[in-house]
Design a protein around this motif. Structure first.
Motif, PDB file in Angstrom:
ATOM      1  N   TYR A  19      46.007  24.799  47.126  1.00 11.95           N
ATOM      2  CA  TYR A  19      44.977  24.642  46.097  1.00 11.95           C
ATOM      3  C   TYR A  19      44.585  25.990  45.498  1.00 11.95           C
ATOM      4  O   TYR A  19      44.435  26.132  44.286  1.00 11.95           O
ATOM      5  N   PHE A  20      44.442  26.973  46.354  1.00 11.41           N
ATOM      6  CA  PHE A  20      44.060  28.310  45.913  1.00 11.41           C
ATOM      7  C   PHE A  20      45.090  28.865  44.925  1.00 11.41           C
ATOM      8  O   PHE A  20      44.740  29.389  43.871  1.00 11.41           O
ATOM      9  N   ALA A  21      46.379  28.733  45.268  1.00 13.33           N
ATOM     10  CA  ALA A  21      47.436  29.258  44.402  1.00 13.33           C
ATOM     11  C   ALA A  21      47.595  28.426  43.135  1.00 13.33           C
ATOM     12  O   ALA A  21      47.874  28.967  42.051  1.00 13.33           O
ATOM     13  N   THR A  22      47.394  27.118  43.254  1.00 15.75           N
ATOM     14  CA  THR A  22      47.568  26.221  42.112  1.00 15.75           C
ATOM     15  C   THR A  22      46.597  26.531  40.976  1.00 15.75           C
ATOM     16  O   THR A  22      46.889  26.281  39.796  1.00 15.75           O
ATOM     17  N   ARG A  23      45.473  27.101  41.302  1.00 15.80           N
ATOM     18  CA  ARG A  23      44.464  27.420  40.287  1.00 15.80           C
ATOM     19  C   ARG A  23      44.978  28.432  39.257  1.00 15.80           C
ATOM     20  O   ARG A  23      44.381  28.592  38.187  1.00 15.80           O
ATOM     21  N   PHE A  24      46.074  29.109  39.539  1.00 14.26           N
ATOM     22  CA  PHE A  24      46.622  30.105  38.623  1.00 14.26           C
ATOM     23  C   PHE A  24      47.684  29.524  37.693  1.00 14.26           C
ATOM     24  O   PHE A  24      48.225  30.237  36.845  1.00 14.26           O
TER      25      PHE A  24
END
Length: 280
Positions: A19-24
């Motif tokens: 989720y953290f990486a997907t935000r980019f």
């Protein structure tokens, strides 16, 4: 709450690193990724979290029947399916990928051990590799040479999961995702897994195995379109950090589940961004 909002909630709760990486990602890719994750996660949870084997099989079959109906244009009460079928149709996700994933999840209902890495890799193709390949279709505009690197990333993440979750997989589900021939090489067996006696040299070997795949995967980042390069690289770094946590725990995978906190994720993101700006 929309179906995609529901999927986002599932990912935020269960896949914190992803989720953290997907935000980019750009918004369209980000939203599609939420749906892909929720679709995958829901079936995985049926297989992993349903304690009664008969009930798990019945729930699995019901979910698969429902999905096939959705593929045929019928309605469903499952929000992850309503969201993902839109992604499937918009990005022409290959049916083979979805079928391979379902096949690997079904094998978890009956298969508990793996003889060698080739056998385990066949399982990982369905459980992890095809998820990466579906992700590549969503990203789009990638060079075909990028596919082997995507496969490496999927395997690297899956092997990291297996190593981190040895205790949970065995205690809760009776499964061992460590090839028997690898255990034998280090004079270990299933009793050593059962009694938490896996030696440090073996853990070091498994970490090296996963890290080599992460390194190979990252060599193919440049083959992806610019919009996807940083988030994919960050996903790799965030997941690879789990291996660092295991190492910091003195290679003790049984004491506690290795994971990164939000502060560590931010530091990794900052370092990865600086490296990306300098080298890509």
């Amino acid at each position: 709450m929309t179906d995609f909002d529901y999927c986002k909630k599932v990912m935020k709760k269960h896949g914190k690193g992803y989720y953290f990486a997907t935000r980019f990602f750009p918004k369209k890719i980000r939203i599609a990724t939420y749906a892909l994750y929720a679709w995958v996660r829901k079936l995985d949870d049926i297989v992993d979290e349903t304690e009664n084997k008969l009930e798990a099989k019945e729930e699995f079959n019901a979910w698969v029947r429902d999905w096939k109906n959705v593929e045929d244009g019928k309605s469903t009460e499952r929000p992850e399916m309503r969201a993902f079928i839109k992604v499937v149709r918009k990005w022409n996700i290959k049916k083979e990928y979805m079928e391979s994933f379902i096949k690997s999840m079904e094998s978890d209902l009956i298969k508990k051990e793996y003889a060698n890495m080739n056998e385990l890799r066949e399982y990982m193709y369905g459980s992890a590799t095809v998820v990466g390949l579906m992700m590549m279709q969503i990203i789009g505009d990638f060079k075909e040479e990028a596919v082997p690197y995507a496969k490496s990333l999927g395997e690297a993440m899956q092997l990291t999961n297996f190593l981190r979750d040895v205790k949970t997989d065995f205690d809760k589900r009776g499964r061992v995702y460590i090839p028997k021939d690898e255990l034998v090489k280090y004079e270990l067996d299933l009793d050593d897994v059962k009694n938490y006696r896996i030696c440090r040299p073996f853990i070091k070997f498994k970490i090296k195995q996963a890290r080599e795949l992460f390194v190979h995967a990252e060599k193919g980042i440049h083959l992806l379109p610019k919009r996807a390069q940083f988030p994919i690289l960050l996903s790799s770094k965030l997941y690879g950090a789990i291996l660092n946590k295991i190492q910091k725990q003195d290679f003790d995978i049984f004491r506690k589940r290795a994971r990164t906190n939000i502060f560590e994720k931010i530091i990794i993101t900052f370092k990865t961004y600086l490296w990306y700006r300098k080298n890509m």
